[in-house]
Motif scaffolding. Structure first.
Motif, PDB file in Angstrom:
ATOM      1  N   ARG A  37       7.655  -3.785  -4.664  1.00 49.03           N
ATOM      2  CA  ARG A  37       7.055  -2.605  -4.047  1.00 49.03           C
ATOM      3  C   ARG A  37       5.859  -3.033  -3.223  1.00 49.03           C
ATOM      4  O   ARG A  37       5.030  -3.831  -3.670  1.00 49.03           O
ATOM      5  CB  ARG A  37       6.636  -1.627  -5.148  1.00 49.03           C
ATOM      6  CG  ARG A  37       5.871  -0.416  -4.714  1.00 49.03           C
ATOM      7  CD  ARG A  37       6.601   0.650  -3.958  1.00 49.03           C
ATOM      8  NE  ARG A  37       7.958   0.903  -4.351  1.00 49.03           N
ATOM      9  CZ  ARG A  37       8.869   1.398  -3.502  1.00 49.03           C
ATOM     10  NH1 ARG A  37       8.544   1.696  -2.258  1.00 49.03           N
ATOM     11  NH2 ARG A  37      10.092   1.613  -3.897  1.00 49.03           N
ATOM     12  N   LEU A  38       5.783  -2.524  -1.991  1.00 50.04           N
ATOM     13  CA  LEU A  38       4.648  -2.814  -1.113  1.00 50.04           C
ATOM     14  C   LEU A  38       3.398  -2.086  -1.610  1.00 50.04           C
ATOM     15  O   LEU A  38       3.500  -1.033  -2.244  1.00 50.04           O
ATOM     16  CB  LEU A  38       4.956  -2.351   0.316  1.00 50.04           C
ATOM     17  CG  LEU A  38       6.074  -3.086   1.051  1.00 50.04           C
ATOM     18  CD1 LEU A  38       6.308  -2.429   2.413  1.00 50.04           C
ATOM     19  CD2 LEU A  38       5.743  -4.545   1.226  1.00 50.04           C
ATOM     20  N   PRO A  39       2.228  -2.618  -1.286  1.00 50.27           N
ATOM     21  CA  PRO A  39       0.993  -1.901  -1.639  1.00 50.27           C
ATOM     22  C   PRO A  39       0.897  -0.615  -0.825  1.00 50.27           C
ATOM     23  O   PRO A  39       1.503  -0.486   0.236  1.00 50.27           O
ATOM     24  CB  PRO A  39      -0.111  -2.890  -1.250  1.00 50.27           C
ATOM     25  CG  PRO A  39       0.507  -3.815  -0.273  1.00 50.27           C
ATOM     26  CD  PRO A  39       1.976  -3.864  -0.586  1.00 50.27           C
ATOM     27  N   VAL A  40       0.122   0.317  -1.327  1.00 53.49           N
ATOM     28  CA  VAL A  40      -0.035   1.608  -0.664  1.00 53.49           C
ATOM     29  C   VAL A  40      -0.734   1.457   0.687  1.00 53.49           C
ATOM     30  O   VAL A  40      -0.331   2.057   1.678  1.00 53.49           O
ATOM     31  CB  VAL A  40      -0.809   2.595  -1.579  1.00 53.49           C
ATOM     32  CG1 VAL A  40      -1.078   3.896  -0.859  1.00 53.49           C
ATOM     33  CG2 VAL A  40      -0.033   2.838  -2.856  1.00 53.49           C
ATOM     34  N   GLU A  41      -1.780   0.624   0.718  1.00 54.74           N
ATOM     35  CA  GLU A  41      -2.514   0.452   1.974  1.00 54.74           C
ATOM     36  C   GLU A  41      -1.681  -0.365   2.974  1.00 54.74           C
ATOM     37  O   GLU A  41      -0.844  -1.169   2.594  1.00 54.74           O
ATOM     38  CB  GLU A  41      -3.875  -0.204   1.736  1.00 54.74           C
ATOM     39  CG  GLU A  41      -3.835  -1.666   1.336  1.00 54.74           C
ATOM     40  CD  GLU A  41      -3.657  -1.899  -0.165  1.00 54.74           C
ATOM     41  OE1 GLU A  41      -3.681  -3.078  -0.556  1.00 54.74           O
ATOM     42  OE2 GLU A  41      -3.484  -0.945  -0.922  1.00 54.74           O
ATOM     43  N   SER A  42      -1.938  -0.126   4.229  1.00 51.36           N
ATOM     44  CA  SER A  42      -1.235  -0.837   5.294  1.00 51.36           C
ATOM     45  C   SER A  42      -1.681  -2.298   5.335  1.00 51.36           C
ATOM     46  O   SER A  42      -2.878  -2.587   5.338  1.00 51.36           O
ATOM     47  CB  SER A  42      -1.512  -0.163   6.635  1.00 51.36           C
ATOM     48  OG  SER A  42      -0.852  -0.852   7.661  1.00 51.36           O
ATOM     49  N   VAL A  43      -0.713  -3.192   5.352  1.00 52.59           N
ATOM     50  CA  VAL A  43      -0.993  -4.625   5.353  1.00 52.59           C
ATOM     51  C   VAL A  43      -0.089  -5.277   6.389  1.00 52.59           C
ATOM     52  O   VAL A  43       1.083  -4.931   6.519  1.00 52.59           O
ATOM     53  CB  VAL A  43      -0.713  -5.221   3.946  1.00 52.59           C
ATOM     54  CG1 VAL A  43      -0.945  -6.711   3.937  1.00 52.59           C
ATOM     55  CG2 VAL A  43      -1.565  -4.541   2.898  1.00 52.59           C
ATOM     56  N   GLY A  44      -0.621  -6.257   7.122  1.00 48.91           N
ATOM     57  CA  GLY A  44       0.162  -6.969   8.121  1.00 48.91           C
ATOM     58  C   GLY A  44       1.212  -7.862   7.488  1.00 48.91           C
ATOM     59  O   GLY A  44       1.128  -8.233   6.307  1.00 48.91           O
ATOM     60  N   ASP A  45       2.202  -8.230   8.282  1.00 46.12           N
ATOM     61  CA  ASP A  45       3.317  -9.040   7.785  1.00 46.12           C
ATOM     62  C   ASP A  45       2.861 -10.378   7.218  1.00 46.12           C
ATOM     63  O   ASP A  45       3.353 -10.812   6.174  1.00 46.12           O
ATOM     64  CB  ASP A  45       4.346  -9.278   8.891  1.00 46.12           C
ATOM     65  CG  ASP A  45       5.145  -8.034   9.239  1.00 46.12           C
ATOM     66  OD1 ASP A  45       4.918  -6.971   8.618  1.00 46.12           O
ATOM     67  OD2 ASP A  45       6.008  -8.130  10.141  1.00 46.12           O
ATOM     68  N   ARG A  46       1.947 -11.067   7.893  1.00 48.27           N
ATOM     69  CA  ARG A  46       1.493 -12.384   7.402  1.00 48.27           C
ATOM     70  C   ARG A  46       0.801 -12.250   6.045  1.00 48.27           C
ATOM     71  O   ARG A  46       0.980 -13.093   5.167  1.00 48.27           O
ATOM     72  CB  ARG A  46       0.547 -13.057   8.410  1.00 48.27           C
ATOM     73  CG  ARG A  46       1.250 -13.522   9.651  1.00 48.27           C
ATOM     74  CD  ARG A  46       2.129 -14.718   9.358  1.00 48.27           C
ATOM     75  NE  ARG A  46       3.022 -14.944  10.483  1.00 48.27           N
ATOM     76  CZ  ARG A  46       4.161 -15.592  10.403  1.00 48.27           C
ATOM     77  NH1 ARG A  46       4.552 -16.095   9.270  1.00 48.27           N
ATOM     78  NH2 ARG A  46       4.924 -15.742  11.447  1.00 48.27           N
ATOM     79  N   ALA A 126      20.079  -4.521   7.536  1.00 46.43           N
ATOM     80  CA  ALA A 126      20.123  -3.451   8.535  1.00 46.43           C
ATOM     81  C   ALA A 126      18.948  -2.494   8.398  1.00 46.43           C
ATOM     82  O   ALA A 126      18.465  -1.948   9.392  1.00 46.43           O
ATOM     83  CB  ALA A 126      21.446  -2.683   8.421  1.00 46.43           C
ATOM     84  N   ALA A 127      18.473  -2.275   7.177  1.00 46.01           N
ATOM     85  CA  ALA A 127      17.373  -1.330   6.937  1.00 46.01           C
ATOM     86  C   ALA A 127      15.995  -1.941   7.178  1.00 46.01           C
ATOM     87  O   ALA A 127      15.014  -1.211   7.336  1.00 46.01           O
ATOM     88  CB  ALA A 127      17.448  -0.799   5.505  1.00 46.01           C
ATOM     89  N   ALA A 128      15.902  -3.257   7.214  1.00 42.23           N
ATOM     90  CA  ALA A 128      14.600  -3.926   7.322  1.00 42.23           C
ATOM     91  C   ALA A 128      13.947  -3.678   8.673  1.00 42.23           C
ATOM     92  O   ALA A 128      14.600  -3.721   9.709  1.00 42.23           O
ATOM     93  CB  ALA A 128      14.755  -5.425   7.085  1.00 42.23           C
ATOM     94  N   ASP A 129      12.640  -3.430   8.629  1.00 42.09           N
ATOM     95  CA  ASP A 129      11.853  -3.310   9.855  1.00 42.09           C
ATOM     96  C   ASP A 129      11.591  -4.684  10.449  1.00 42.09           C
ATOM     97  O   ASP A 129      11.506  -4.840  11.662  1.00 42.09           O
ATOM     98  CB  ASP A 129      10.490  -2.666   9.557  1.00 42.09           C
ATOM     99  CG  ASP A 129      10.628  -1.298   8.942  1.00 42.09           C
ATOM    100  OD1 ASP A 129      11.347  -0.465   9.510  1.00 42.09           O
ATOM    101  OD2 ASP A 129      10.029  -1.084   7.873  1.00 42.09           O
ATOM    102  N   GLN A 130      11.435  -5.666   9.559  1.00 42.04           N
ATOM    103  CA  GLN A 130      11.141  -7.026   9.985  1.00 42.04           C
ATOM    104  C   GLN A 130      11.857  -7.998   9.053  1.00 42.04           C
ATOM    105  O   GLN A 130      11.917  -7.783   7.859  1.00 42.04           O
ATOM    106  CB  GLN A 130       9.630  -7.292   9.947  1.00 42.04           C
ATOM    107  CG  GLN A 130       9.200  -8.558  10.618  1.00 42.04           C
ATOM    108  CD  GLN A 130       9.473  -8.545  12.118  1.00 42.04           C
ATOM    109  OE1 GLN A 130       9.159  -7.597  12.817  1.00 42.04           O
ATOM    110  NE2 GLN A 130      10.089  -9.606  12.609  1.00 42.04           N
ATOM    111  N   SER A 161       9.685   1.721   5.478  1.00 41.96           N
ATOM    112  CA  SER A 161      10.071   3.103   5.166  1.00 41.96           C
ATOM    113  C   SER A 161      10.470   3.247   3.696  1.00 41.96           C
ATOM    114  O   SER A 161      10.248   4.294   3.092  1.00 41.96           O
ATOM    115  CB  SER A 161      11.196   3.584   6.081  1.00 41.96           C
ATOM    116  OG  SER A 161      12.365   2.813   5.889  1.00 41.96           O
ATOM    117  N   ALA A 162      11.034   2.195   3.111  1.00 43.36           N
ATOM    118  CA  ALA A 162      11.384   2.211   1.685  1.00 43.36           C
ATOM    119  C   ALA A 162      10.223   1.700   0.827  1.00 43.36           C
ATOM    120  O   ALA A 162      10.302   1.758  -0.405  1.00 43.36           O
ATOM    121  CB  ALA A 162      12.633   1.355   1.439  1.00 43.36           C
TER     122      ALA A 162
END
Length: 173
Positions: A37-46, A126-130, A161-162
């Motif tokens: 699960r990604l963190p709630v705050e926005s974080v860059g890809d690197r 297919a669902a991945a943004d990156q 998005s997920a």
């Protein structure tokens, strides 16, 4: 950051569980997918790649030992050799091509395996943004028995998005 990635589960597709036409077709192939699960705050890809590398689930040699909390290996490589900079952004088409060619390299996979791969691997691509692919790290990055894998393909799929990042490894041994 690493403690803000939460392991949600894993999927393991073992080719040995499927029936191939040619019994000589190597069945020592598998796909391992670890979802976090990604963190709630926005974080860059690197930063996300760095957090994934620092996560306990990343400490897997993919040779039967599983995840080792204090492990020093990742796949065929020393853990210290894997950094966010060794991952290259790739397109969905490249990911699809690499993985389908790998899966079908000896013969077309059975229909039931193709369905499972579609659901667990290719639908995620297919669902991945990156999509990031682990590059070749060279002989000096191989750990003491790192040559055990015939093929080792690693992708990181970020699906904002997920709210999920997936570590996808497809290999032979």
């Amino acid at each position: 950051m690493q403690n803000r990635l939460t392991h949600e589960g894993s999927t393991f597709i073992n080719f040995r569980k499927y029936t191939f036409r040619d019994s000589r077709s190597p069945a020592y192939r598998w796909v391992d997918i670890k979802c976090l699960r990604l963190p709630v705050e926005s974080v860059g890809d690197r930063d996300l790649l760095g957090a994934l590398i620092g996560h306990e689930q990343f400490r897997d040699d993919y040779a039967g030992g599983g995840v080792l909390k204090e492990g020093l290996r990742h796949g065929p490589y020393w853990l210290g050799a894997v950094t966010p900079d060794v991952y290259k952004a790739v397109g969905r088409e490249e990911g699809d091509q690499v993985l389908w060619e790998w899966a079908n390299q000896f013969e077309d996979v059975p229909a039931d395996l193709a369905r499972d791969l579609q659901r667990e691997v290719f639908d995620r691509l297919a669902a991945a943004d990156q999509i990031y692919r682990l590059g070749e790290l060279g002989e000096e990055a191989l750990h003491d028995w790192g040559g055990v894998h015939c093929d080792f393909h690693e992708f990181v799929l970020i699906d904002r998005s997920a709210g999920q990042i997936a570590l996808l490894v497809a290999a032979d041994d």
